[in-house]
Motif scaffolding. Sequence first.
Motif, short mmCIF file in Angstrom:
data_model
loop_
_atom_site.label_atom_id
_atom_site.label_comp_id
_atom_site.label_asym_id
_atom_site.label_seq_id
_atom_site.Cartn_x
_atom_site.Cartn_y
_atom_site.Cartn_z
N ALA A 1 37.06 19.11 4.38
CA ALA A 1 37.72 18.44 5.50
C ALA A 1 37.83 19.37 6.70
CB ALA A 1 39.10 17.95 5.08
N LEU A 2 38.22 20.62 6.45
CA LEU A 2 38.34 21.58 7.55
C LEU A 2 36.99 21.86 8.19
CD1 LEU A 2 40.89 24.14 6.01
CD2 LEU A 2 41.29 22.51 7.87
N LEU B 1 35.38 26.39 -3.38
CA LEU B 1 35.12 26.72 -1.98
C LEU B 1 33.66 26.50 -1.63
CD1 LEU B 1 36.14 27.98 0.70
CD2 LEU B 1 35.57 30.22 -0.24
N CYS B 2 32.77 26.92 -2.53
CA CYS B 2 31.33 26.72 -2.32
C CYS B 2 30.98 25.25 -2.25
CB CYS B 2 30.53 27.39 -3.45
SG CYS B 2 30.53 29.19 -3.42
N TRP B 3 31.58 24.44 -3.13
CA TRP B 3 31.30 23.00 -3.12
C TRP B 3 31.81 22.36 -1.83
CZ3 TRP B 3 33.32 22.76 -8.79
CH2 TRP B 3 32.27 23.07 -9.66
N GLY B 4 32.98 22.82 -1.36
CA GLY B 4 33.49 22.29 -0.11
C GLY B 4 32.57 22.59 1.06
N LEU B 5 32.10 23.84 1.11
CA LEU B 5 31.18 24.24 2.19
C LEU B 5 29.85 23.51 2.10
CD1 LEU B 5 31.82 28.10 2.28
CD2 LEU B 5 32.61 26.39 3.93
N ALA C 1 34.43 13.81 0.67
CA ALA C 1 34.95 14.79 -0.29
C ALA C 1 36.22 14.28 -0.96
CB ALA C 1 35.20 16.12 0.41
N THR C 2 37.08 13.64 -0.19
CA THR C 2 38.34 13.14 -0.76
C THR C 2 38.09 11.99 -1.71
OG1 THR C 2 39.46 13.78 1.29
CG2 THR C 2 40.65 12.34 -0.21
N LEU C 3 37.18 11.09 -1.35
CA LEU C 3 36.86 9.97 -2.24
C LEU C 3 36.25 10.48 -3.55
CD1 LEU C 3 35.40 7.36 0.27
CD2 LEU C 3 37.60 7.26 -0.91
N MET C 4 35.41 11.51 -3.45
CA MET C 4 34.82 12.07 -4.67
C MET C 4 35.89 12.70 -5.56
SD MET C 4 31.59 14.69 -5.08
CE MET C 4 32.44 16.07 -4.33
N TYR C 5 36.95 13.20 -4.94
CA TYR C 5 38.02 13.84 -5.70
C TYR C 5 38.81 12.82 -6.52
CZ TYR C 5 41.62 17.40 -6.52
OH TYR C 5 42.48 18.31 -7.10
#
Length: 298
Positions: A251-252, A11-15, A94-98
């Motif tokens: 993404a959100l 969650l922290c990485w996403g933010l 973020a999706t490409l990094m995933y």
Amino acid sequence: MSTAFVVLAALCWGLSGGIGGMLMGDGWSPLVVSFFRGAIGLLFVLVWLALRPQGSGLASGRMWFWSVIAGVGVAGNFAFYFVSIAEGSVAVAATLMYCAPVFVYLASFTLKLESPTRLKWAAIVMVMVGIVLLTRVYETGAGGVTPAGAFAGLLAGLSYAVFIFGFKYAAPHGSPQAILAIAFAVLACILIGLNDTEQALAVLSTPSWPLFVILGVFGAGVSFILYIIGLNHTAPAVASIAAMVEPVTAALFGVVVLNENLAVVQIVGMALILLTVTALSVFSKVPAELVVEPPAAT
């Protein structure tokens, strides 16, 4: 509880991707944002190492070698990730990094750590199809994703894979906190050399400094510590699923806070990538290598 630590880290990485996007929207360069994220993270892991110095392995040459490799990987991951955001969007980057597990698979095939099968190759092809849909490379300039942004996002994933391999091979020779301390120190040295010194110094007096602090604390300091501790008692398959929180959160954040737009075909591509990569992580032994199980961090 340990799985909750992994979820909180993701969650922290996403933010952090969203916060980085806000800073770059204010004119800060991706390299400056990357440097301060890593430098503040370095302070946290140094404190962690000072509190838990036992078994550090700092006398081991192998630990230093692989930790430096991990540092090069995390430096590339941070820098290319924010470049991808600057050239495209948080959701796409973020999706490409995933896609990092795909690079791990290809490396594992080459090193003969895992045997390729039709199912695995099919999964890799599915991810590639998802990348094409997500980036819309078949439409020039579509969705605001430039070729540079798409390439940087993939390089961020590749760099993350380098970090994971470096961390994995360093782990038997030292503690996680020592490995991370060396890795983040290498990151700081690499990025400070590439940065615009004037802009980097300007961060210290800018009104935006609280965002830099939040980015570093949650995007590198607290998150990496939570992730490593959480992995001690979390199965790799569970951790792989929990890691999906990162790209979804990013993404959100991009859509809700930064007003980024995703076409339906991009959402389909994103779902294809996330579901395929997660399935690969759950049903194969390679992601057990990807999701590092370090020695106890206590």
